[in-house]
Motif scaffolding. Sequence first.
Motif, PDB file in Angstrom:
ATOM      1  N   SER A 111       0.833  -1.204   0.000  1.00 23.89           N
ATOM      2  CA  SER A 111       0.000   0.000   0.000  1.00 23.89           C
ATOM      3  C   SER A 111       0.870   1.257   0.000  1.00 23.89           C
ATOM      4  CB  SER A 111      -0.924  -0.011   1.220  1.00 23.89           C
ATOM      5  OG  SER A 111      -1.666   1.181   1.292  1.00 23.89           O
ATOM      6  N   ASP A 112       1.948   1.249   0.779  1.00 22.80           N
ATOM      7  CA  ASP A 112       2.854   2.398   0.799  1.00 22.80           C
ATOM      8  C   ASP A 112       3.572   2.553  -0.542  1.00 22.80           C
ATOM      9  OD1 ASP A 112       2.136   2.872   3.394  1.00 22.80           O
ATOM     10  OD2 ASP A 112       3.789   1.705   4.248  1.00 22.80           O
ATOM     11  N   VAL A 113       3.959   1.419  -1.146  1.00 21.33           N
ATOM     12  CA  VAL A 113       4.598   1.486  -2.468  1.00 21.33           C
ATOM     13  C   VAL A 113       3.650   2.081  -3.494  1.00 21.33           C
ATOM     14  CG1 VAL A 113       5.503   0.087  -4.355  1.00 21.33           C
ATOM     15  CG2 VAL A 113       6.220  -0.369  -2.027  1.00 21.33           C
ATOM     16  N   ALA A 114       2.392   1.664  -3.448  1.00 20.57           N
ATOM     17  CA  ALA A 114       1.407   2.205  -4.395  1.00 20.57           C
ATOM     18  C   ALA A 114       1.214   3.706  -4.182  1.00 20.57           C
ATOM     19  CB  ALA A 114       0.074   1.470  -4.229  1.00 20.57           C
ATOM     20  N   ARG A 115       1.202   4.149  -2.930  1.00 21.06           N
ATOM     21  CA  ARG A 115       1.041   5.580  -2.652  1.00 21.06           C
ATOM     22  C   ARG A 115       2.241   6.374  -3.152  1.00 21.06           C
ATOM     23  NH1 ARG A 115       1.687   8.452   2.356  1.00 21.06           N
ATOM     24  NH2 ARG A 115       2.195   6.464   3.358  1.00 21.06           N
ATOM     25  N   ALA A 116       3.440   5.848  -2.920  1.00 26.39           N
ATOM     26  CA  ALA A 116       4.642   6.540  -3.404  1.00 26.39           C
ATOM     27  C   ALA A 116       4.700   6.540  -4.932  1.00 26.39           C
ATOM     28  CB  ALA A 116       5.884   5.880  -2.814  1.00 26.39           C
ATOM     29  N   TYR A 117       4.314   5.437  -5.546  1.00 24.59           N
ATOM     30  CA  TYR A 117       4.325   5.373  -7.015  1.00 24.59           C
ATOM     31  C   TYR A 117       3.337   6.368  -7.610  1.00 24.59           C
ATOM     32  CZ  TYR A 117       3.167   3.784 -11.680  1.00 24.59           C
ATOM     33  OH  TYR A 117       2.895   3.744 -13.029  1.00 24.59           O
ATOM     34  N   CYS A 118       2.167   6.513  -7.005  1.00 26.32           N
ATOM     35  CA  CYS A 118       1.185   7.484  -7.510  1.00 26.32           C
ATOM     36  C   CYS A 118       1.740   8.907  -7.462  1.00 26.32           C
ATOM     37  CB  CYS A 118      -0.106   7.389  -6.693  1.00 26.32           C
ATOM     38  SG  CYS A 118      -1.063   5.884  -6.979  1.00 26.32           S
ATOM     39  N   ALA A 119       2.456   9.222  -6.388  1.00 22.62           N
ATOM     40  CA  ALA A 119       3.066  10.555  -6.292  1.00 22.62           C
ATOM     41  C   ALA A 119       4.122  10.752  -7.366  1.00 22.62           C
ATOM     42  CB  ALA A 119       3.661  10.752  -4.902  1.00 22.62           C
ATOM     43  N   ALA A 120       4.980   9.744  -7.590  1.00 23.62           N
ATOM     44  CA  ALA A 120       6.016   9.860  -8.618  1.00 23.62           C
ATOM     45  C   ALA A 120       5.408   9.905 -10.021  1.00 23.62           C
ATOM     46  CB  ALA A 120       6.985   8.678  -8.505  1.00 23.62           C
ATOM     47  N   HIS A 121       4.379   9.120 -10.265  1.00 21.80           N
ATOM     48  CA  HIS A 121       3.748   9.107 -11.589  1.00 21.80           C
ATOM     49  C   HIS A 121       3.056  10.439 -11.874  1.00 21.80           C
ATOM     50  CE1 HIS A 121       2.043   7.302 -15.161  1.00 21.80           C
ATOM     51  NE2 HIS A 121       0.832   7.673 -14.779  1.00 21.80           N
ATOM     52  N   ALA A 122       2.414  11.018 -10.853  1.00 17.42           N
ATOM     53  CA  ALA A 122       1.773  12.326 -11.040  1.00 17.42           C
ATOM     54  C   ALA A 122       2.808  13.395 -11.367  1.00 17.42           C
ATOM     55  CB  ALA A 122       0.988  12.699  -9.787  1.00 17.42           C
ATOM     56  N   ALA A 123       3.948  13.356 -10.678  1.00 19.73           N
ATOM     57  CA  ALA A 123       5.015  14.316 -10.982  1.00 19.73           C
ATOM     58  C   ALA A 123       5.587  14.077 -12.372  1.00 19.73           C
ATOM     59  CB  ALA A 123       6.112  14.219  -9.927  1.00 19.73           C
ATOM     60  N   ASP A 124       5.696  12.819 -12.778  1.00 22.97           N
ATOM     61  CA  ASP A 124       6.201  12.505 -14.116  1.00 22.97           C
ATOM     62  C   ASP A 124       5.254  13.007 -15.191  1.00 22.97           C
ATOM     63  OD1 ASP A 124       7.908  11.548 -16.005  1.00 22.97           O
ATOM     64  OD2 ASP A 124       7.535   9.425 -15.630  1.00 22.97           O
ATOM     65  N   ARG A 125       3.967  12.926 -14.944  1.00 26.32           N
ATOM     66  CA  ARG A 125       2.988  13.443 -15.910  1.00 26.32           C
ATOM     67  C   ARG A 125       3.048  14.962 -16.025  1.00 26.32           C
ATOM     68  NH1 ARG A 125      -2.881  11.085 -14.903  1.00 26.32           N
ATOM     69  NH2 ARG A 125      -3.213  12.602 -16.571  1.00 26.32           N
ATOM     70  N   GLN A 126       3.510  15.616 -14.964  1.00 29.42           N
ATOM     71  CA  GLN A 126       3.670  17.071 -15.009  1.00 29.42           C
ATOM     72  C   GLN A 126       4.958  17.502 -15.694  1.00 29.42           C
ATOM     73  OE1 GLN A 126       3.349  18.428 -10.977  1.00 29.42           O
ATOM     74  NE2 GLN A 126       1.235  17.720 -10.736  1.00 29.42           N
ATOM     75  N   GLY A 127       5.823  16.531 -16.033  1.00 29.81           N
ATOM     76  CA  GLY A 127       7.072  16.856 -16.717  1.00 29.81           C
ATOM     77  C   GLY A 127       8.184  17.317 -15.804  1.00 29.81           C
ATOM     78  N   LEU A 128       8.169  16.876 -14.525  1.00 26.83           N
ATOM     79  CA  LEU A 128       9.205  17.314 -13.587  1.00 26.83           C
ATOM     80  C   LEU A 128      10.515  16.562 -13.756  1.00 26.83           C
ATOM     81  CD1 LEU A 128       7.096  17.717 -10.309  1.00 26.83           C
ATOM     82  CD2 LEU A 128       7.686  19.453 -12.012  1.00 26.83           C
ATOM     83  N   PHE A 129      10.487  15.383 -14.352  1.00 28.28           N
ATOM     84  CA  PHE A 129      11.690  14.569 -14.514  1.00 28.28           C
ATOM     85  C   PHE A 129      12.170  14.690 -15.956  1.00 28.28           C
ATOM     86  CE2 PHE A 129       9.104  11.944 -11.391  1.00 28.28           C
ATOM     87  CZ  PHE A 129       9.635  12.603 -10.297  1.00 28.28           C
ATOM     88  N   GLN A 130      13.436  15.048 -16.121  1.00 34.30           N
ATOM     89  CA  GLN A 130      13.983  15.301 -17.450  1.00 34.30           C
ATOM     90  C   GLN A 130      15.115  14.358 -17.829  1.00 34.30           C
ATOM     91  OE1 GLN A 130      12.502  17.457 -19.385  1.00 34.30           O
ATOM     92  NE2 GLN A 130      11.108  18.191 -17.767  1.00 34.30           N
TER      93      GLN A 130
END
Length: 255
Positions: free
Chosen positions: A100-119
């Motif tokens: 459950s914690d992994v899924a929560r952390a992944y959702c945060a990283a995926h949302a940031a990736d969709r915003q284009g924060l990782f280059q």
Amino acid sequence: MSYQLRSFLQLVEAVFQRLALGAFALSALVLTAVTLLAALGHLPWLDFSVNIGAVPYDNAGRITQVAVTVLVVMLCFFLPANRRIMRLESSHRDFHIGMSDVARAYCAAHAADRQGLFQLSSEFDSVRERLAYLRDHPDLEALEPEILELAAQMSHISRELADVYSDEKVARARAFLTQRQQEVEAFNARLDQAKHTCRELRDWAHMVDLEESVAISQLNRLRDDLRDLLPELGHEDVVDADGKVIELSNKAAAE
């Protein structure tokens, strides 16, 4: 049943299981000590008699005490197996909580990736960049580094999916669909207006045709009446090439 209530019930069950194991082990230890002290003569034996049919057994208490002690000691050999089972259940619950914690952390990283924060594009740099973001995230401070690292790796694997469904592209698609919908609504409005205008013109043309038919009918009737009336007044009527009636007196007609 909610996740918090289920976790609370599991915690209560685990506590009572451990208390029961401790009480059973303590009971076995006390019974063994009492039986040994009774065998050495320091404590009295359990004393009661039992009659089986007509035969009395005065040492039934001693036999019962020894049998119960042996039974409890034998059951203590099953405590390690029960302990291993409880450890497996605890690890199973910890595994679910970790996922459950992994899924929560992944959702945060995926949302940031969709915003284009990782280059960064390379795998090592990409995972490190995502891991640094998750470590600085205010909602993920209590998570362990292993969980954050696993979530960062999962986010790196799904980076193409995040690029396809990025917030910018999704917003552009929504804007395009909204514009198309507005154009369709405007076209339908113009179409309804054109239909209304067409019906109005058709009704108007029908009314004009009716009025023209009535006027022509009245004109023909007037011509007939005038044609019948002119001879009586001493006039003759002549119809020219355009269909107009030219009135002539009898004298003009004679000339």
